[in-house]
Design an enzyme around this catalytic site. Structure first.
Site: not given
Ligand code: SAM
Length: 214
Positions: A64
């Site tokens: 993000s």
């Molecule tokens: N917080 C992260 C960072 O600091 O890099 C950025 C997150 S990225 C915008 C969103 C993440 O959510 C992705 O890695 C994606 O694979 C994960 N994601 C999406 N749906 C999910 C779920 N149901 N359970 C766990 N992770 C999930």
């Protein structure tokens, strides 16, 4: 990879940029100033790590934008020692920020490759959240209740599973909307009731899983 004076200088400039954009919580700004974001990106992008931008981290996902990380973290109003669940570990950067604030952090990621990479990066930096591979849209019932839950992917609606796992006084920060844009919500549990506040609009990658977009 090293954390050089140049990186530290770029981080300080980023902190000032975030302050100008309205981030006021000094503890959050200190965390952004302390955690070396360039460790969480592919070394090819290390030069860009201190721009206020989201970047690709593989698997179609992103780390993000620093403003978004700071905004969500500020909304959590974390106190040291509180137990927090992050849904969407991604690169592990946000989890590192939460650890810096003294929280006991659990973070769930559904993409195995990202889960493994985040584990490696955080261990290298001696930062120790508990990382879990799985579907975070259902929360983490085995560790509930949480003082705070942070969702870092776009949800179609607020999953009841997450509000159920909030402690009394607990806060859930979650972007809810369609696949193009979402409104940031903070839901606080007070005497068993849920109080919802709405904030700015953001654009996140989709939350998948049982309570996501599938
Ligand atoms: N917080 C992260 C960072 O600091 O890099 C950025 C997150 S990225 C915008 C969103 C993440 O959510 C992705 O890695 C994606 O694979 C994960 N994601 C999406 N749906 C999910 C779920 N149901 N359970 C766990 N992770 C999930």
């Amino acid at each position: 990879m090293q954390d050089t004076f140049k990186h530290i200088g770029l981080r300080m400039a980023l902190v000032e940029q975030l302050r100008k954009k309205g981030i006021q919580d000094e503890r959050v700004l200190a965390a952004i100033g302390a955690i070396p974001r360039h460790f969480f990106l592919d070394s090819a992008f290390a030069e860009h790590a201190y721009q206020d931008k989201a970047f690709a981290i593989g698997e179609g996902q992103t780390i993000s934008q620093p403003y978004t990380v700071a905004f969500q973290t500020q909304l959590l109003q974390l106190k040291p020692g509180e137990k927090v669940l992050e849904v969407g570990t991604g690169s592990g950067y946000q989890a590192a920020i939460l650890c810096y604030l003294g929280a006991k952090v659990f973070s769930v990621e559904c993409k195995r490759k990202l889960f493994l990479q985040a584990k490696k990066t955080l261990a290298h930096l001696h930062i120790k959240p508990t990382l879990i591979f799985g579907d975070g849209s259902v929360g983490l019932p085995s560790q509930a209740p949480f003082h705070a839950i942070l969702v870092t992917a776009a949800a179609p609606a607020v999953p009841q599973a997450l509000t159920e796992q909030l402690d009394e006084g607990g806060r859930l920060v979650i972007p809810v909307g369609d696949l193009e844009k979402q409104t940031m919500l903070r839901i606080t549990k007070k005497e068993g009731h849920l109080i919802c506040e709405t904030f700015d609009t953001f654009a996140f990658v989709p939350l998948t899983g049982k309570f996501g977009w599938q």
